[in-house]
Design an enzyme around this catalytic site. Structure first.
Site, PDB file in Angstrom:
ATOM      1  N   GLU A  53      74.595  48.857  -6.059  1.00 21.50           N
ATOM      2  CA  GLU A  53      74.746  48.776  -4.609  1.00 21.50           C
ATOM      3  C   GLU A  53      74.977  47.315  -4.242  1.00 21.50           C
ATOM      4  O   GLU A  53      74.662  46.430  -5.031  1.00 21.50           O
ATOM      5  CB  GLU A  53      73.471  49.287  -3.926  1.00 21.50           C
ATOM      6  CG  GLU A  53      73.269  50.786  -4.092  1.00 21.50           C
ATOM      7  CD  GLU A  53      71.924  51.267  -3.585  1.00 21.50           C
ATOM      8  OE1 GLU A  53      71.120  50.421  -3.159  1.00 21.50           O
ATOM      9  OE2 GLU A  53      71.699  52.484  -3.606  1.00 21.50           O
ATOM     10  N   HIS A  94      67.259  50.157   1.728  1.00 19.42           N
ATOM     11  CA  HIS A  94      66.050  49.572   1.167  1.00 19.42           C
ATOM     12  C   HIS A  94      66.214  48.112   0.786  1.00 19.42           C
ATOM     13  O   HIS A  94      67.290  47.528   0.929  1.00 19.42           O
ATOM     14  CB  HIS A  94      65.597  50.406  -0.021  1.00 19.42           C
ATOM     15  CG  HIS A  94      66.703  50.679  -0.976  1.00 19.42           C
ATOM     16  ND1 HIS A  94      66.959  49.867  -2.028  1.00 19.42           N
ATOM     17  CD2 HIS A  94      67.633  51.644  -1.000  1.00 19.42           C
ATOM     18  CE1 HIS A  94      68.001  50.338  -2.678  1.00 19.42           C
ATOM     19  NE2 HIS A  94      68.436  51.415  -2.071  1.00 19.42           N
TER      20      HIS A  94
END
Lengths: 160, 166
Positions: A53, A94
């Protein structure tokens, strides 16, 4: 996503020697670069798939490790959240996806991985196909040369 | 062959009497030829068993019962006590720690990683040190901020525990 990757590979007939969920956090116990020597030394591991990511420095560390150690393992990556480049300043999900600078953006990371010979798949479904091509030596003309070297590169041979 | 763990790897489950840990233990025992779950730890619950796995008060007791060093630990204790549990595992010779718990304060995670590295550096044992924190401090930022209500836990074994091939 570990299970998704595993099931995608298994469905395409690619078994996994080990699947590690390293976590998507800002601080984690084992990074890609730390795990690479273990896979490198495992003679039943033929290739590596990573799920990444935007955010964090782990991919550039991995790219550096692969380059410096002349890794024998073909690597295919998938990067989720490419759209984040279009929305600078927004923070997503997150802790691990916090982008701190240009180096952390998806496009920058993809470029860095590509420099190290790591293919970044556009979609998860493409991963098995790309990996099979890499294993067959396509896109990697130097594939023949690597089969001659029997010893894993410089790092201490892991033992588990 | 696999890295990190294989069918001979022995491990314990810390917090084994918890709801998710009981399920996780069952799944580990059912996987392949059966994982080597040699004990569980929940303080105050010594003498019980979870699907036949003996429960102890401390990691030390589990190691003593096993009679040999234990390779790994799956940590499923609540965020506030995770650091303590991991320290206990590391100090009792456990080489691979997998933390299932989410929302661990980031500072605690930093300390756990640090201690793991410290003990690995001091150890001349022929086994590789590896610590894995799969989902540890995912929500650390919100957990560490006072006044933020905790959202429902998405607890449960991370995919890795089942996806690793024996």
């Amino acid at each position: 996503m570990t299970t998704e990757m595993s099931s995608t590979l298994s469905a395409a007939g690619l078994g996994q020697s080990t699947a590690v969920s390293i976590g998507g956090d800002a601080i984690i116990g084992s990074t890609y670069a730390e795990l690479m020597p273990l896979f490198e030394a495992d003679d039943e591991t033929e290739g590596i798939v990573i799920y990444t990511e935007p955010g964090g420095r782990m991919e550039s560390e991995l790219a550096r490790w692969v380059t410096e150690n002349d890794s024998r393992l073909p690597i295919v990556a998938f990067m989720a959240g490419r759209f984040m480049d279009e929305m600078p300043g927004m923070s997503f999900g997150h802790a691990g996806t916090i982008v701190e600078g240009k180096e952390d953006t998806a496009s920058e990371k993809i470029a860095r991985l590509a420099e190290a010979g790591i293919t970044v798949a556009e979609e998860i479904s493409q991963i098995p196909e790309i990996m099979k091509a890499k294993l067959a030596g396509i896109e990697r003309p130097e594939a023949d040369a690597r089969s001659q070297e029997s010893d894993p590169p410089t790092l201490d041979a892991p033992r588990r | 062959m696999s890295i990190l763990i294989d069918e001979t790897t022995t491990f314990i489950v810390q917090g084994i009497t918890g709801r998710e840990a009981v399920n996780l233990t069952r799944e580990c025992l059912d996987y392949g030829r059966g994982a080597q779950v040699v004990g569980g730890v929940t303080p105050g619950r010594k003498g019980r068993d979870v699907h036949g796995v003996p429960v102890f008060d401390t990691v030390d007791q589990a190691v003593a019962h096993h009679g040999r060093p234990i390779d790994g630990s799956v940590v499923t204790v609540p965020p506030a006590f995770t650091k303590d549990a991991v320290f206990e595992a590391i100090e009792n010779g456990v080489k691979l720690v997998v933390i299932v718990t989410e929302r661990i304060p980031r500072r605690d995670v930093a300390e756990m990683v640090e201690l793991a590295a410290l003990r690995a550096g001091a150890s001349s044992a022929p086994t590789a040190w590896a610590s894995s924190f799969p989902t540890s401090s995912r929500w650390a930022a919100s957990a560490a901020r006072p006044g933020t209500p905790p959202s429902p836990t998405r607890a449960g074994p991370s995919g890795s525990s089942r996806a690793r091939a024996a």
